[in-house]
Scaffold this motif. Sequence first.
Motif, PDB file in Angstrom:
ATOM      1  N   ALA A  75      74.414  19.572 117.298  1.00  0.00           N
ATOM      2  CA  ALA A  75      75.664  18.831 117.228  1.00  0.00           C
ATOM      3  C   ALA A  75      75.372  17.375 116.870  1.00  0.00           C
ATOM      4  O   ALA A  75      74.240  16.908 116.978  1.00  0.00           O
ATOM      5  N   GLY A  76      76.412  16.658 116.463  1.00  0.00           N
ATOM      6  CA  GLY A  76      76.260  15.246 116.173  1.00  0.00           C
ATOM      7  C   GLY A  76      75.595  14.978 114.837  1.00  0.00           C
ATOM      8  O   GLY A  76      75.386  15.890 114.030  1.00  0.00           O
ATOM      9  N   PRO A  77      75.200  13.721 114.600  1.00  0.00           N
ATOM     10  CA  PRO A  77      74.603  13.345 113.311  1.00  0.00           C
ATOM     11  C   PRO A  77      73.377  14.167 112.923  1.00  0.00           C
ATOM     12  O   PRO A  77      73.118  14.367 111.738  1.00  0.00           O
ATOM     13  N   ALA A  78      72.621  14.663 113.896  1.00  0.00           N
ATOM     14  CA  ALA A  78      71.443  15.464 113.584  1.00  0.00           C
ATOM     15  C   ALA A  78      71.814  16.768 112.875  1.00  0.00           C
ATOM     16  O   ALA A  78      70.980  17.369 112.186  1.00  0.00           O
ATOM     17  N   GLY A  79      73.059  17.205 113.039  1.00  0.00           N
ATOM     18  CA  GLY A  79      73.498  18.440 112.411  1.00  0.00           C
ATOM     19  C   GLY A  79      73.722  18.309 110.921  1.00  0.00           C
ATOM     20  O   GLY A  79      73.886  19.323 110.228  1.00  0.00           O
ATOM     21  N   VAL A  80      73.726  17.069 110.399  1.00  0.00           N
ATOM     22  CA  VAL A  80      73.922  16.873 108.958  1.00  0.00           C
ATOM     23  C   VAL A  80      72.762  17.481 108.178  1.00  0.00           C
ATOM     24  O   VAL A  80      72.959  18.063 107.096  1.00  0.00           O
ATOM     25  N   LEU A  81      71.544  17.374 108.723  1.00  0.00           N
ATOM     26  CA  LEU A  81      70.362  17.830 107.989  1.00  0.00           C
ATOM     27  C   LEU A  81      70.391  19.329 107.665  1.00  0.00           C
ATOM     28  O   LEU A  81      70.205  19.709 106.508  1.00  0.00           O
ATOM     29  N   PRO A  82      70.618  20.220 108.652  1.00  0.00           N
ATOM     30  CA  PRO A  82      70.657  21.643 108.300  1.00  0.00           C
ATOM     31  C   PRO A  82      71.809  21.998 107.370  1.00  0.00           C
ATOM     32  O   PRO A  82      71.672  22.877 106.507  1.00  0.00           O
ATOM     33  N   VAL A  83      72.948  21.341 107.533  1.00  0.00           N
ATOM     34  CA  VAL A  83      74.075  21.585 106.627  1.00  0.00           C
ATOM     35  C   VAL A  83      73.705  21.189 105.210  1.00  0.00           C
ATOM     36  O   VAL A  83      73.931  21.932 104.251  1.00  0.00           O
ATOM     37  N   ALA A  84      73.100  20.009 105.079  1.00  0.00           N
ATOM     38  CA  ALA A  84      72.723  19.531 103.748  1.00  0.00           C
ATOM     39  C   ALA A  84      71.639  20.409 103.135  1.00  0.00           C
ATOM     40  O   ALA A  84      71.698  20.750 101.947  1.00  0.00           O
ATOM     41  N   ALA A  85      70.646  20.785 103.938  1.00  0.00           N
ATOM     42  CA  ALA A  85      69.541  21.599 103.410  1.00  0.00           C
ATOM     43  C   ALA A  85      70.041  22.952 102.923  1.00  0.00           C
ATOM     44  O   ALA A  85      69.690  23.403 101.811  1.00  0.00           O
TER      45      ALA A  85
END
Length: 229
Positions: free
Chosen positions: A169-179
């Motif tokens: 959750a949170g900003p760290a979740g951007v990475l898997p979504v982007a990848a």
Amino acid sequence: MPKEGHYVTRTGWLRAAVLGANDGIVSTSSLLAGVLAAGMERPVVLLTGLAALVAGAFSMASGEYVSVAAQSDSESADLELERRALEEDPDYELDELTSGLVERGVSPPLARAAAREMTAHDALDAHAREELGLTETGAAAPMQAALASAAAFATGAALPLAGAALGPAGPAGVLPVAALSLAALGGLGLTGARLGGAPAGRAAARALLWGGAAMGATALVGRLFDVAV
């Protein structure tokens, strides 16, 4: 049917499918990147992504149907004009068909003979092909385009949504979504290029460039507002 299996026969559904899948991946991943970067809680993030999937699929379907139907209506109107012209002045239309064949490199006597035979076989079809550039292969198919676009959008949108559901959750979740989204965009570019007979590397690079830019921009907006709820 040509034995070569030309790529142009796929353009009716391929364009809509590639557009729908690309839009599903880019719009949904960008939206999710924005709300994740803003620190929104997981239920809100997932609901946002699901709403984007459903709304986007219906929006793509309706947009494709309306636009392709308008194209189909225009083609039908042109065919009706040509049908009336053939009834009212067949000699002029024969001259017009002959001139078109001459412009394409056929000698005048042969062009005249060919025009007569084409007119005798199917005058409207001959003029539709030679004068208007309309063929059965390229004819507008609104429902086919709508269904292909909606299904492709939903499939594409499901990938970044899965990344948001499985990632942190949170900003760290951007990475898997982007990848996951960038991998899907690269694969889409390669697949679309191969189905259409185009250079694969260039198509994949285009998809990655624009998708990455969209996700980066919305993630930045989310960080700037930082409206955690």
